[in-house]
Design a protein around this motif. Sequence first.
Motif, PDB file in Angstrom:
ATOM      1  N   LEU A  34       0.800  -1.222   0.000  1.00 47.69           N
ATOM      2  CA  LEU A  34       0.000   0.000   0.000  1.00 47.69           C
ATOM      3  C   LEU A  34       0.830   1.267   0.000  1.00 47.69           C
ATOM      4  CD1 LEU A  34      -2.850  -0.999   2.483  1.00 47.69           C
ATOM      5  CD2 LEU A  34      -2.929  -0.974  -0.020  1.00 47.69           C
ATOM      6  N   ALA A  35       2.134   1.166   0.275  1.00 48.97           N
ATOM      7  CA  ALA A  35       2.918   2.390   0.393  1.00 48.97           C
ATOM      8  C   ALA A  35       4.289   2.327  -0.266  1.00 48.97           C
ATOM      9  CB  ALA A  35       3.094   2.752   1.873  1.00 48.97           C
ATOM     10  N   LEU A  36       4.711   1.183  -0.787  1.00 53.52           N
ATOM     11  CA  LEU A  36       6.059   1.090  -1.344  1.00 53.52           C
ATOM     12  C   LEU A  36       6.115   0.417  -2.710  1.00 53.52           C
ATOM     13  CD1 LEU A  36       8.067   0.135   1.882  1.00 53.52           C
ATOM     14  CD2 LEU A  36       8.189   2.286   0.640  1.00 53.52           C
ATOM     15  N   ASN A  37       5.488  -0.743  -2.842  1.00 54.33           N
ATOM     16  CA  ASN A  37       5.629  -1.529  -4.065  1.00 54.33           C
ATOM     17  C   ASN A  37       4.893  -0.907  -5.243  1.00 54.33           C
ATOM     18  OD1 ASN A  37       7.094  -3.437  -2.661  1.00 54.33           O
ATOM     19  ND2 ASN A  37       5.392  -4.856  -2.435  1.00 54.33           N
ATOM     20  N   LEU A  38       5.290  -1.309  -6.440  1.00 57.78           N
ATOM     21  CA  LEU A  38       4.540  -1.010  -7.654  1.00 57.78           C
ATOM     22  C   LEU A  38       3.539  -2.142  -7.852  1.00 57.78           C
ATOM     23  CD1 LEU A  38       7.451   0.157  -9.994  1.00 57.78           C
ATOM     24  CD2 LEU A  38       6.169   1.450  -8.276  1.00 57.78           C
ATOM     25  N   GLU A  39       2.241  -1.809  -7.822  1.00 59.20           N
ATOM     26  CA  GLU A  39       1.174  -2.802  -7.818  1.00 59.20           C
ATOM     27  C   GLU A  39       0.147  -2.500  -8.907  1.00 59.20           C
ATOM     28  OE1 GLU A  39       1.429  -5.311  -5.846  1.00 59.20           O
ATOM     29  OE2 GLU A  39       2.503  -4.687  -4.036  1.00 59.20           O
ATOM     30  N   ALA A  40      -0.667  -3.484  -9.231  1.00 63.96           N
ATOM     31  CA  ALA A  40      -1.771  -3.277 -10.170  1.00 63.96           C
ATOM     32  C   ALA A  40      -2.891  -4.260  -9.852  1.00 63.96           C
ATOM     33  CB  ALA A  40      -1.311  -3.458 -11.616  1.00 63.96           C
ATOM     34  N   ASN A  41      -4.111  -3.743  -9.836  1.00 61.99           N
ATOM     35  CA  ASN A  41      -5.333  -4.538  -9.660  1.00 61.99           C
ATOM     36  C   ASN A  41      -6.302  -4.191 -10.773  1.00 61.99           C
ATOM     37  OD1 ASN A  41      -4.196  -5.130  -7.086  1.00 61.99           O
ATOM     38  ND2 ASN A  41      -6.225  -5.282  -6.179  1.00 61.99           N
ATOM     39  N   VAL A  42      -7.270  -5.049 -10.987  1.00 62.41           N
ATOM     40  CA  VAL A  42      -8.432  -4.663 -11.770  1.00 62.41           C
ATOM     41  C   VAL A  42      -9.640  -4.650 -10.846  1.00 62.41           C
ATOM     42  CG1 VAL A  42      -7.729  -5.307 -14.098  1.00 62.41           C
ATOM     43  CG2 VAL A  42      -8.664  -7.065 -12.577  1.00 62.41           C
ATOM     44  N   LEU A  43     -10.490  -3.637 -11.034  1.00 61.29           N
ATOM     45  CA  LEU A  43     -11.798  -3.594 -10.400  1.00 61.29           C
ATOM     46  C   LEU A  43     -12.800  -4.149 -11.402  1.00 61.29           C
ATOM     47  CD1 LEU A  43     -11.728   0.012  -8.894  1.00 61.29           C
ATOM     48  CD2 LEU A  43     -10.863  -2.117  -7.881  1.00 61.29           C
ATOM     49  N   ILE A  44     -13.739  -4.960 -10.929  1.00 61.57           N
ATOM     50  CA  ILE A  44     -14.675  -5.653 -11.814  1.00 61.57           C
ATOM     51  C   ILE A  44     -16.093  -5.450 -11.290  1.00 61.57           C
ATOM     52  CG2 ILE A  44     -15.327  -7.899 -12.795  1.00 61.57           C
ATOM     53  CD1 ILE A  44     -12.358  -8.760 -11.993  1.00 61.57           C
ATOM     54  N   ARG A  45     -16.973  -5.003 -12.165  1.00 62.26           N
ATOM     55  CA  ARG A  45     -18.404  -4.949 -11.846  1.00 62.26           C
ATOM     56  C   ARG A  45     -19.121  -5.934 -12.757  1.00 62.26           C
ATOM     57  NH1 ARG A  45     -20.278  -1.237  -8.429  1.00 62.26           N
ATOM     58  NH2 ARG A  45     -18.937   0.514  -7.819  1.00 62.26           N
ATOM     59  N   ASP A  46     -19.347  -7.119 -12.240  1.00 61.58           N
ATOM     60  CA  ASP A  46     -19.949  -8.194 -13.021  1.00 61.58           C
ATOM     61  C   ASP A  46     -20.564  -9.179 -12.026  1.00 61.58           C
ATOM     62  OD1 ASP A  46     -19.988 -10.938 -14.246  1.00 61.58           O
ATOM     63  OD2 ASP A  46     -19.319  -9.834 -16.008  1.00 61.58           O
ATOM     64  N   ARG A  47     -21.894  -9.323 -12.061  1.00 57.63           N
ATOM     65  CA  ARG A  47     -22.578 -10.158 -11.064  1.00 57.63           C
ATOM     66  C   ARG A  47     -22.175 -11.620 -11.159  1.00 57.63           C
ATOM     67  NH1 ARG A  47     -26.908  -7.611  -8.498  1.00 57.63           N
ATOM     68  NH2 ARG A  47     -27.359  -5.519  -9.321  1.00 57.63           N
ATOM     69  N   ALA A  48     -22.025 -12.124 -12.377  1.00 59.79           N
ATOM     70  CA  ALA A  48     -21.662 -13.533 -12.534  1.00 59.79           C
ATOM     71  C   ALA A  48     -20.259 -13.796 -11.991  1.00 59.79           C
ATOM     72  CB  ALA A  48     -21.750 -13.939 -14.004  1.00 59.79           C
ATOM     73  N   PHE A  49     -19.322 -12.898 -12.287  1.00 59.38           N
ATOM     74  CA  PHE A  49     -17.965 -13.063 -11.769  1.00 59.38           C
ATOM     75  C   PHE A  49     -17.961 -12.953 -10.256  1.00 59.38           C
ATOM     76  CE2 PHE A  49     -13.883 -11.518 -10.310  1.00 59.38           C
ATOM     77  CZ  PHE A  49     -13.000 -12.366 -10.952  1.00 59.38           C
ATOM     78  N   ASN A  50     -18.678 -11.960  -9.718  1.00 61.04           N
ATOM     79  CA  ASN A  50     -18.759 -11.768  -8.279  1.00 61.04           C
ATOM     80  C   ASN A  50     -19.291 -13.024  -7.592  1.00 61.04           C
ATOM     81  OD1 ASN A  50     -20.508 -11.036  -5.801  1.00 61.04           O
ATOM     82  ND2 ASN A  50     -19.233  -9.208  -6.012  1.00 61.04           N
ATOM     83  N   GLN A  51     -20.327 -13.625  -8.157  1.00 65.84           N
ATOM     84  CA  GLN A  51     -20.917 -14.820  -7.566  1.00 65.84           C
ATOM     85  C   GLN A  51     -19.948 -15.993  -7.612  1.00 65.84           C
ATOM     86  OE1 GLN A  51     -23.622 -15.040  -5.833  1.00 65.84           O
ATOM     87  NE2 GLN A  51     -23.524 -17.263  -5.517  1.00 65.84           N
ATOM     88  N   GLN A  52     -19.227 -16.121  -8.729  1.00 65.17           N
ATOM     89  CA  GLN A  52     -18.249 -17.206  -8.831  1.00 65.17           C
ATOM     90  C   GLN A  52     -17.151 -17.052  -7.797  1.00 65.17           C
ATOM     91  OE1 GLN A  52     -15.741 -17.181 -12.307  1.00 65.17           O
ATOM     92  NE2 GLN A  52     -15.432 -19.398 -12.259  1.00 65.17           N
TER      93      GLN A  52
END
Length: 420
Positions: free
Chosen positions: A336-354
């Motif tokens: 959260l304060a040092l590393n170089l990071e990457a995430n994806v945010l996803i808005r998808d009900r089917a993916f969320n449920q899985q």
Amino acid sequence: MNVAVEHIATDQPPDDSKARDMDYGWQSGNRVELLENGEAYFPAVFDALRGAQREILLETFILFEDKVGHELQGILIEAAQRGVKVVVSLDGFGCGELSPAFLGELAEAGVMVQMFDPASKTLGIRTNWFRRLHRKIVVVDASVAFIGGVNFSAAPLADFGPEAKQDYSVQVIGPAVADLHHFALAQSGRQVRSRRGWRRRQQRPSPWTNEQGDGLVRLIYRDNIQHRDDIEEAYIHALSQARQRVVIANAYFFPGYRLLREIRNAARRGVHVQLIMQGQPDVLLAKLAARMLYDYLLKDGVVIHEYCQRPLHGKVALVDDEWSTVGSSNLDPLSLALNLEANVLIRDRAFNQQLYERLEALARNHCQTMPAKRKPRLWLWRLTVGFLVFHVMRHFPALTGWLPAHKPRLKPFESRPHDV
């Protein structure tokens, strides 16, 4: 022979001005597939790499010379030899043990190998501990992308043994791939166009599928310049909007007070909040640090599970029945304060449920749940130590910024002879 290894800056972005402040928005019409552990991840990635026709961009924190690493090396060499542009970015700490021969074989085939923050050992100890290139991103032909927590080693495979990692990544197909491609290309130091022109150029039918998804996807990342808090802020915003359920599965959990407060506040509002932590840690200190926070969260109704089957390496979360995130960022001071990071945010009900079903099965079948009402032995001592550790860790990133090994710098291209 000459091994081409380009060294990129610890803190600075590429010199291209268009890459200095990249803020990616939500992209609709994506198809996102959850890939759990190496059994799902490696076949999908290797199949995409073998089908590459124009370009491969790959960056990873860890690449080991084991069966997975050698298979990846062979695929990249074959791709480069048939004319595919291949750029591989590796972290100098996580990949610090790679042999000159291994790197030399890649370079000889035409693969451009880049090493982030390389450092030789001092008295047998590596000094490049902080500000790591911790991202795990693969983009093939600007048509399919992979992002998550899985490194290129045999550790995420069940046959690795008791220390096999439990981990998650995703495959993305659709308009969001253009953003992942733009980001990966810029971070590799290549020239990039403006994103508007880039998107028009890159939005072409994908050869990987004829199915169009409906998922919204947004790339977020943290650097040490203008996007220091983006991932943390995304968590805080999602938690503040939670109404039904929250599940966070994270290997290294020691976030700042603001994020802890939003987790606690969600539980106070009646949201069913579950945390899945390491019960069989690969780093004992990570488990001990996380446990310093348990009492603060348990007293307000947060349910805490410790995963005990194997080391947990995942960095995933979901809120309610739509929002999810998968990526490389832990919820600790390093990520959260040092590393170089990457995430994806996803808005998808089917993916969320899985994802929810996978995590629920993990919690139900392979976790122990921390008791909420039992006062632990030596609770006052634990509270005092926890308070001190928490506030030391809060200032830890600022302290590491004084380390001379991590002054911002962009090293020029270097070519060094090695025997292969």
